[in-house]
Motif scaffolding. Structure first.
Motif, PDB file in Angstrom:
ATOM      1  N   PHE A   1       0.840  -1.187   0.000  1.00 38.12           N
ATOM      2  CA  PHE A   1       0.000   0.000   0.000  1.00 38.12           C
ATOM      3  C   PHE A   1       0.878   1.240   0.000  1.00 38.12           C
ATOM      4  N   THR A   2       0.270   2.411  -0.146  1.00 35.75           N
ATOM      5  CA  THR A   2       0.984   3.675  -0.121  1.00 35.75           C
ATOM      6  C   THR A   2       0.724   4.356   1.213  1.00 35.75           C
ATOM      7  N   LYS A   3       1.807   4.761   1.885  1.00 35.80           N
ATOM      8  CA  LYS A   3       1.684   5.418   3.173  1.00 35.80           C
ATOM      9  C   LYS A   3       1.249   6.877   2.981  1.00 35.80           C
ATOM     10  N   LYS A   4       0.943   7.553   4.090  1.00 34.61           N
ATOM     11  CA  LYS A   4       0.512   8.954   4.057  1.00 34.61           C
ATOM     12  C   LYS A   4       1.534   9.863   3.382  1.00 34.61           C
ATOM     13  N   ASN A   5       2.814   9.588   3.619  1.00 37.08           N
ATOM     14  CA  ASN A   5       3.865  10.444   3.060  1.00 37.08           C
ATOM     15  C   ASN A   5       4.198  10.103   1.609  1.00 37.08           C
ATOM     16  N   GLY A   6       3.465   9.166   0.999  1.00 36.14           N
ATOM     17  CA  GLY A   6       3.655   8.834  -0.407  1.00 36.14           C
ATOM     18  C   GLY A   6       4.574   7.665  -0.674  1.00 36.14           C
ATOM     19  N   GLU A   7       5.220   7.142   0.366  1.00 36.88           N
ATOM     20  CA  GLU A   7       6.118   5.994   0.189  1.00 36.88           C
ATOM     21  C   GLU A   7       5.308   4.717  -0.001  1.00 36.88           C
ATOM     22  N   ASP A   8       5.843   3.824  -0.821  1.00 34.20           N
ATOM     23  CA  ASP A   8       5.236   2.500  -0.963  1.00 34.20           C
ATOM     24  C   ASP A   8       5.722   1.632   0.185  1.00 34.20           C
ATOM     25  N   ARG A   9       4.842   0.773   0.691  1.00 32.48           N
ATOM     26  CA  ARG A   9       5.182  -0.057   1.842  1.00 32.48           C
ATOM     27  C   ARG A   9       4.689  -1.464   1.611  1.00 32.48           C
ATOM     28  N   THR A  10       5.518  -2.423   1.957  1.00 29.64           N
ATOM     29  CA  THR A  10       5.137  -3.831   1.948  1.00 29.64           C
ATOM     30  C   THR A  10       5.189  -4.320   3.385  1.00 29.64           C
ATOM     31  N   LEU A  11       4.107  -4.898   3.845  1.00 32.63           N
ATOM     32  CA  LEU A  11       3.998  -5.326   5.230  1.00 32.63           C
ATOM     33  C   LEU A  11       3.571  -6.788   5.268  1.00 32.63           C
ATOM     34  N   THR A  12       4.291  -7.584   6.030  1.00 34.68           N
ATOM     35  CA  THR A  12       3.930  -8.983   6.237  1.00 34.68           C
ATOM     36  C   THR A  12       3.564  -9.155   7.694  1.00 34.68           C
ATOM     37  N   GLY A  13       2.371  -9.650   7.933  1.00 35.42           N
ATOM     38  CA  GLY A  13       1.938  -9.788   9.316  1.00 35.42           C
ATOM     39  C   GLY A  13       0.653 -10.574   9.433  1.00 35.42           C
ATOM     40  N   ARG A  14       0.007 -10.410  10.604  1.00 36.50           N
ATOM     41  CA  ARG A  14      -1.210 -11.155  10.896  1.00 36.50           C
ATOM     42  C   ARG A  14      -2.221 -10.236  11.572  1.00 36.50           C
ATOM     43  N   THR A  15      -3.487 -10.549  11.389  1.00 33.23           N
ATOM     44  CA  THR A  15      -4.535  -9.869  12.136  1.00 33.23           C
ATOM     45  C   THR A  15      -4.878 -10.727  13.347  1.00 33.23           C
ATOM     46  N   GLY A  16      -5.544 -10.150  14.311  1.00 30.62           N
ATOM     47  CA  GLY A  16      -5.990 -10.910  15.466  1.00 30.62           C
ATOM     48  C   GLY A  16      -4.933 -11.169  16.513  1.00 30.62           C
ATOM     49  N   VAL A  17      -3.798 -10.480  16.461  1.00 31.39           N
ATOM     50  CA  VAL A  17      -2.743 -10.658  17.455  1.00 31.39           C
ATOM     51  C   VAL A  17      -3.059  -9.756  18.654  1.00 31.39           C
ATOM     52  N   HIS A  18      -2.988 -10.297  19.862  1.00 26.97           N
ATOM     53  CA  HIS A  18      -3.309  -9.525  21.063  1.00 26.97           C
ATOM     54  C   HIS A  18      -2.123  -9.385  22.013  1.00 26.97           C
ATOM     55  N   LYS A  19      -0.963  -9.863  21.616  1.00 28.86           N
ATOM     56  CA  LYS A  19       0.221  -9.769  22.458  1.00 28.86           C
ATOM     57  C   LYS A  19       0.659  -8.302  22.551  1.00 28.86           C
ATOM     58  N   PHE A  20       1.157  -7.899  23.662  1.00 29.72           N
ATOM     59  CA  PHE A  20       1.658  -6.542  23.929  1.00 29.72           C
ATOM     60  C   PHE A  20       0.556  -5.485  23.956  1.00 29.72           C
ATOM     61  N   THR A  21      -0.694  -5.872  24.089  1.00 36.01           N
ATOM     62  CA  THR A  21      -1.758  -4.879  24.215  1.00 36.01           C
ATOM     63  C   THR A  21      -2.093  -4.700  25.691  1.00 36.01           C
ATOM     64  N   THR A  22      -2.648  -3.538  26.017  1.00 34.97           N
ATOM     65  CA  THR A  22      -2.980  -3.240  27.409  1.00 34.97           C
ATOM     66  C   THR A  22      -4.396  -3.659  27.751  1.00 34.97           C
ATOM     67  N   GLY A  23      -5.191  -3.972  26.751  1.00 31.50           N
ATOM     68  CA  GLY A  23      -6.582  -4.316  26.982  1.00 31.50           C
ATOM     69  C   GLY A  23      -7.489  -3.100  26.976  1.00 31.50           C
ATOM     70  N   GLU A  24      -6.895  -1.932  26.824  1.00 29.98           N
ATOM     71  CA  GLU A  24      -7.662  -0.685  26.832  1.00 29.98           C
ATOM     72  C   GLU A  24      -8.368  -0.438  25.511  1.00 29.98           C
ATOM     73  N   GLY A  25      -7.760  -0.854  24.430  1.00 30.66           N
ATOM     74  CA  GLY A  25      -8.356  -0.667  23.109  1.00 30.66           C
ATOM     75  C   GLY A  25      -7.961   0.660  22.480  1.00 30.66           C
ATOM     76  N   LEU A  26      -8.414   0.863  21.257  1.00 28.99           N
ATOM     77  CA  LEU A  26      -8.110   2.091  20.532  1.00 28.99           C
ATOM     78  C   LEU A  26      -9.062   3.206  20.939  1.00 28.99           C
ATOM     79  N   LYS A  27      -8.637   4.448  20.742  1.00 24.38           N
ATOM     80  CA  LYS A  27      -9.468   5.608  21.054  1.00 24.38           C
ATOM     81  C   LYS A  27     -10.395   5.969  19.899  1.00 24.38           C
ATOM     82  N   TYR A  28     -10.290   5.229  18.795  1.00 19.76           N
ATOM     83  CA  TYR A  28     -11.100   5.495  17.608  1.00 19.76           C
ATOM     84  C   TYR A  28     -11.424   4.176  16.930  1.00 19.76           C
ATOM     85  N   ASN A  29     -12.369   4.220  16.009  1.00 21.76           N
ATOM     86  CA  ASN A  29     -12.750   3.035  15.247  1.00 21.76           C
ATOM     87  C   ASN A  29     -12.015   3.074  13.902  1.00 21.76           C
TER      88      ASN A  29
END
Length: 90
Positions: A24-52
Motif C-alpha cells: 500500500f501507499t503510506k501517508k507520506n507517499g512511500e510504498d510499503r510492503t507489510l507482512t503480518g497477521r490480524t488478530g494478534v493480542h500480544k503486547f496490548t494493554t486491553g484498553e483498546g483504541l481511542k477510535y474506530n
C-alpha cells in the motif's frame, strides 16, 4: 487476479491469524510492503483504541518483521497476498 477493495478488505479481515502480505501507499507517499497477521493480542494493554479504524478506512495488522502494530490504509491498498495467492486490488 484482480479483486475489488471491498473483497480485499474482507480477505484481510477474514485471514484468521494466518500470515498475509499487503502492499500500500503510506501517508507520506512511500510504498510499503507489510507482512503480518490480524488478530494478534500480544503486547496490548486491553484498553483498546481511542477510535474506530473502520471510520477512517484502516485495518490493524501486527507487523511480524518490525514487531509492532501497524494500520494499513485500505484506500491506498494495491496488492494482497494470502494463502500463497496474490491479488491485485482495483
Amino acid at each position: 487476479m484482480k479483486i475489488s477493495k471491498a473483497k480485499a478488505t474482507d480477505l484481510i479481515k477474514s485471514s484468521q491469524g494466518k500470515f498475509i502480505t499487503v502492499k500500500f501507499t503510506k501517508k507520506n507517499g512511500e510504498d510499503r510492503t507489510l507482512t503480518g497477521r490480524t488478530g494478534v493480542h500480544k503486547f496490548t494493554t486491553g484498553e483498546g483504541l481511542k477510535y474506530n479504524p473502520d471510520d477512517y478506512g484502516l485495518v490493524g495488522i501486527y507487523d511480524n518483521i518490525n514487531k509492532g502494530y501497524r494500520m494499513v490504509n485500505l484506500n491506498t491498498l494495491r496488492e494482497v497476498t494470502a494463502q500463497k495467492t496474490t491479488y491485485e486490488v482495483e
